[in-house]
Design an enzyme around this catalytic site. Sequence first.
Site, PDB file in Angstrom:
ATOM      1  N   LYS A  21      38.279  47.807  29.337  1.00  0.00           N
ATOM      2  CA  LYS A  21      37.470  48.639  28.431  1.00  0.00           C
ATOM      3  C   LYS A  21      38.227  49.918  28.048  1.00  0.00           C
ATOM      4  CE  LYS A  21      33.069  46.930  30.249  1.00  0.00           C
ATOM      5  NZ  LYS A  21      31.804  47.253  30.911  1.00  0.00           N
ATOM      6  N   ARG A  56      32.382  51.358  46.393  1.00  0.00           N
ATOM      7  CA  ARG A  56      33.141  50.201  46.887  1.00  0.00           C
ATOM      8  C   ARG A  56      34.471  50.693  47.452  1.00  0.00           C
ATOM      9  NH1 ARG A  56      28.958  48.402  45.452  1.00  0.00           N
ATOM     10  NH2 ARG A  56      28.476  46.483  44.345  1.00  0.00           N
ATOM     11  N   TYR A 105      26.539  32.777  46.798  1.00  0.00           N
ATOM     12  CA  TYR A 105      27.954  32.943  47.174  1.00  0.00           C
ATOM     13  C   TYR A 105      28.113  33.459  48.608  1.00  0.00           C
ATOM     14  CZ  TYR A 105      32.668  35.055  46.728  1.00  0.00           C
ATOM     15  OH  TYR A 105      33.975  35.433  46.903  1.00  0.00           O
TER      16      TYR A 105
HETATM   17  P1  NAD Z   1      40.046  33.021  41.336  1.00  0.00           P
HETATM   18  O1  NAD Z   1      38.799  32.590  40.643  1.00  0.00           O
HETATM   19  O2  NAD Z   1      41.110  33.670  40.514  1.00  0.00           O
HETATM   20  O3  NAD Z   1      40.696  31.793  42.105  1.00  0.00           O
HETATM   21  C1  NAD Z   1      39.944  30.733  42.635  1.00  0.00           C
HETATM   22  C2  NAD Z   1      40.568  29.446  42.130  1.00  0.00           C
HETATM   23  O4  NAD Z   1      39.819  28.331  42.660  1.00  0.00           O
HETATM   24  C3  NAD Z   1      40.522  29.321  40.595  1.00  0.00           C
HETATM   25  O5  NAD Z   1      41.816  29.190  40.055  1.00  0.00           O
HETATM   26  C4  NAD Z   1      39.679  28.076  40.359  1.00  0.00           C
HETATM   27  O6  NAD Z   1      40.103  27.288  39.259  1.00  0.00           O
HETATM   28  C5  NAD Z   1      39.860  27.323  41.675  1.00  0.00           C
HETATM   29  N1  NAD Z   1      38.802  26.334  41.833  1.00  0.00           N
HETATM   30  C6  NAD Z   1      37.475  26.490  41.558  1.00  0.00           C
HETATM   31  N2  NAD Z   1      36.840  25.328  41.721  1.00  0.00           N
HETATM   32  C7  NAD Z   1      37.770  24.419  42.120  1.00  0.00           C
HETATM   33  C8  NAD Z   1      37.715  23.031  42.428  1.00  0.00           C
HETATM   34  N3  NAD Z   1      36.561  22.352  42.339  1.00  0.00           N
HETATM   35  N4  NAD Z   1      38.846  22.406  42.800  1.00  0.00           N
HETATM   36  C9  NAD Z   1      40.025  23.087  42.851  1.00  0.00           C
HETATM   37  N5  NAD Z   1      40.142  24.400  42.560  1.00  0.00           N
HETATM   38  C10 NAD Z   1      39.021  25.057  42.195  1.00  0.00           C
HETATM   39  O7  NAD Z   1      39.593  33.973  42.528  1.00  0.00           O
HETATM   40  P2  NAD Z   1      40.453  34.864  43.530  1.00  0.00           P
HETATM   41  O8  NAD Z   1      40.087  36.275  43.270  1.00  0.00           O
HETATM   42  O9  NAD Z   1      41.880  34.469  43.501  1.00  0.00           O
HETATM   43  O10 NAD Z   1      39.782  34.450  44.919  1.00  0.00           O
HETATM   44  C11 NAD Z   1      40.421  33.608  45.856  1.00  0.00           C
HETATM   45  C12 NAD Z   1      39.532  33.442  47.073  1.00  0.00           C
HETATM   46  O11 NAD Z   1      39.249  34.719  47.642  1.00  0.00           O
HETATM   47  C13 NAD Z   1      38.177  32.802  46.774  1.00  0.00           C
HETATM   48  O12 NAD Z   1      37.809  31.955  47.842  1.00  0.00           O
HETATM   49  C14 NAD Z   1      37.237  33.984  46.710  1.00  0.00           C
HETATM   50  O13 NAD Z   1      35.900  33.623  47.004  1.00  0.00           O
HETATM   51  C15 NAD Z   1      37.842  34.898  47.755  1.00  0.00           C
HETATM   52  N6  NAD Z   1      37.498  36.313  47.535  1.00  0.00           N
HETATM   53  C16 NAD Z   1      38.056  37.011  46.506  1.00  0.00           C
HETATM   54  C17 NAD Z   1      37.715  38.353  46.320  1.00  0.00           C
HETATM   55  C18 NAD Z   1      38.296  39.185  45.207  1.00  0.00           C
HETATM   56  O14 NAD Z   1      37.966  40.374  45.110  1.00  0.00           O
HETATM   57  N7  NAD Z   1      39.187  38.628  44.361  1.00  0.00           N
HETATM   58  C19 NAD Z   1      36.806  38.964  47.176  1.00  0.00           C
HETATM   59  C20 NAD Z   1      36.236  38.217  48.203  1.00  0.00           C
HETATM   60  C21 NAD Z   1      36.612  36.892  48.388  1.00  0.00           C
HETATM   61  N1  GDD Z   2      32.199  43.411  36.967  1.00  0.00           N
HETATM   62  C1  GDD Z   2      31.874  44.638  36.499  1.00  0.00           C
HETATM   63  N2  GDD Z   2      32.127  44.927  35.186  1.00  0.00           N
HETATM   64  N3  GDD Z   2      31.309  45.535  37.338  1.00  0.00           N
HETATM   65  C2  GDD Z   2      31.026  46.750  36.843  1.00  0.00           C
HETATM   66  C3  GDD Z   2      31.284  47.122  35.507  1.00  0.00           C
HETATM   67  C4  GDD Z   2      31.857  46.160  34.634  1.00  0.00           C
HETATM   68  O1  GDD Z   2      32.122  46.391  33.465  1.00  0.00           O
HETATM   69  N4  GDD Z   2      30.889  48.418  35.338  1.00  0.00           N
HETATM   70  C5  GDD Z   2      30.422  48.830  36.511  1.00  0.00           C
HETATM   71  N5  GDD Z   2      30.470  47.823  37.425  1.00  0.00           N
HETATM   72  C6  GDD Z   2      29.952  47.904  38.799  1.00  0.00           C
HETATM   73  C7  GDD Z   2      29.029  46.743  39.192  1.00  0.00           C
HETATM   74  O2  GDD Z   2      27.719  46.959  38.679  1.00  0.00           O
HETATM   75  C8  GDD Z   2      29.090  46.831  40.710  1.00  0.00           C
HETATM   76  O3  GDD Z   2      28.130  47.745  41.174  1.00  0.00           O
HETATM   77  C9  GDD Z   2      30.502  47.374  40.981  1.00  0.00           C
HETATM   78  O4  GDD Z   2      31.018  47.837  39.717  1.00  0.00           O
HETATM   79  C10 GDD Z   2      31.461  46.333  41.538  1.00  0.00           C
HETATM   80  O5  GDD Z   2      31.344  45.168  40.756  1.00  0.00           O
HETATM   81  P1  GDD Z   2      32.302  43.881  40.982  1.00  0.00           P
HETATM   82  O6  GDD Z   2      33.687  44.336  41.158  1.00  0.00           O
HETATM   83  O7  GDD Z   2      32.025  42.935  39.853  1.00  0.00           O
HETATM   84  O8  GDD Z   2      31.706  43.178  42.264  1.00  0.00           O
HETATM   85  P2  GDD Z   2      31.263  43.598  43.758  1.00  0.00           P
HETATM   86  O9  GDD Z   2      32.159  44.616  44.370  1.00  0.00           O
HETATM   87  O10 GDD Z   2      29.817  43.941  43.736  1.00  0.00           O
HETATM   88  O11 GDD Z   2      31.492  42.211  44.491  1.00  0.00           O
HETATM   89  C11 GDD Z   2      32.811  41.660  44.373  1.00  0.00           C
HETATM   90  O12 GDD Z   2      33.534  41.830  45.533  1.00  0.00           O
HETATM   91  C12 GDD Z   2      33.195  40.964  46.585  1.00  0.00           C
HETATM   92  C13 GDD Z   2      34.079  41.278  47.771  1.00  0.00           C
HETATM   93  O13 GDD Z   2      34.045  42.619  48.104  1.00  0.00           O
HETATM   94  C14 GDD Z   2      32.696  40.249  43.856  1.00  0.00           C
HETATM   95  O14 GDD Z   2      33.924  39.852  43.265  1.00  0.00           O
HETATM   96  C15 GDD Z   2      32.400  39.274  44.929  1.00  0.00           C
HETATM   97  O15 GDD Z   2      32.583  37.944  44.423  1.00  0.00           O
HETATM   98  C16 GDD Z   2      33.359  39.531  46.097  1.00  0.00           C
HETATM   99  O16 GDD Z   2      33.115  38.637  47.140  1.00  0.00           O
END
Ligand code: NAD
Ligand code: GDD
Length: 329
Positions: free
Chosen positions: A198, A218, A147
């Site tokens: 949870k 975080r 990713y």
């Molecule tokens: P999300 O999963 O809720 O939304 C992403 C959407 O993309 C989904 O609805 C999914 O169905 C759609 N998608 C996936 N594959 C597809 C395809 N082949 N064609 C069309 N649509 C498709 O995630 P989000 O949290 O809303 O994230 C939005 C953007 O922000 C993403 O690019 C994600 O990587 C980025 N981002 C999010 C976070 C976060 O904490 N939420 C952090 C860092 C980056």
């Molecule tokens: N998901 C999850 N679920 N995480 C948990 C839990 C649980 O029940 N309990 C503790 N954690 C801890 C994870 O082990 C991790 O250390 C921390 O909470 C944060 O987990 P996430 O929120 O799942 O992800 P992240 O912060 O490591 O990464 C996310 O943020 C990025 C951007 O800052 C991901 O969503 C990435 O996709 C995103 O790009």
Amino acid sequence: MATRVLVTGAGGFIGHHLVRYLVAKGYWVRGVDIKYPEFESSLAHDFQLLDLRRFDNCLIATSGVDEVYHLAADMGGIGYITGNHASIAHNDILINTHMLEASRINGVQRFLFSSSACVYPDYRQDDPDVTPLREEDAYPAAPEEGYGWEKLFTEKLCQYYAEDYGMETRVVRFHNVYGPLGTYEGGKEKAPAALCRKIALAEDGDEIEIWGDGEQTRSFMYVDDCVEGIYRLMRSDYRHPLNLGTDRLVTINELVDIIADIAGKRIVKRHELTKPQGVRGRNSDNTRLRQVLGWEPQISLEEGLAVTYQWIARQVAPTRHGQRRLVAV
Ligand code: NAD
Ligand code: GDD
């Protein structure tokens, strides 16, 4: 005539909120996704179900629009992104390269790419007391496997399209975003939503599972701030990657305590060290964000989590038949 914009990922968490924000601002909005929003209807003027891994679908999606907010991605919390390196990298690289090229062919004027704090190198995030990450810290590159690499490569593609074709590209690096209408179960949920679920399902005094020792850190951003920041960056003239997050560092144990306070429940933490944990510490350095946008996220963690917790608690409330869902891990 209203400016016509495309939001990809409009069936997802941030995309759905962004559609609502842009419609309220007077834009004509097309939403595209492979699914409709799960929790309420989209306000987009036009919503198309299209798989954006296919180039022909990207051409349909971008036809007749002036600007693209590109949020579609195969993504999730740390459990999901560490367990699916090949499919995430494959799907997202197809989506991103095709979306950029289709936007160029259809004469899109501005293209915003949603990147991630996962582009930052592991070697700068190995301590809970992490130094906040500046944009230039992404290099020398050592991002999150799968990713993080596809996000970093697409950032470069945006740079190349700006340099070679004069496309106005914007790149935003989100730090962990939370809020209502986001995924809270099923495996793609991130920590704030998982922990709200949870705790909502727990009784006063119950034990819940926390991944890791809970001392990992975080920063978290509420979705309304995220949408506001996206819009401000799109309207700016800044062409380089920009952090979008808060710079308030909390441990996961502190996050649990804040949610438990909101819920009014005493919660016992059971730490599970075999679960995915990602980087040890991650925080956003907002110096450039403040310089470029003259703004930074405003909503406190307590405020944002209160709204998020209430929404998730309603989703998991007992059904009419008195059944409860299991406390999933
Ligand atoms: P999300 O999963 O809720 O939304 C992403 C959407 O993309 C989904 O609805 C999914 O169905 C759609 N998608 C996936 N594959 C597809 C395809 N082949 N064609 C069309 N649509 C498709 O995630 P989000 O949290 O809303 O994230 C939005 C953007 O922000 C993403 O690019 C994600 O990587 C980025 N981002 C999010 C976070 C976060 O904490 N939420 C952090 C860092 C980056
Ligand atoms: N998901 C999850 N679920 N995480 C948990 C839990 C649980 O029940 N309990 C503790 N954690 C801890 C994870 O082990 C991790 O250390 C921390 O909470 C944060 O987990 P996430 O929120 O799942 O992800 P992240 O912060 O490591 O990464 C996310 O943020 C990025 C951007 O800052 C991901 O969503 C990435 O996709 C995103 O790009």
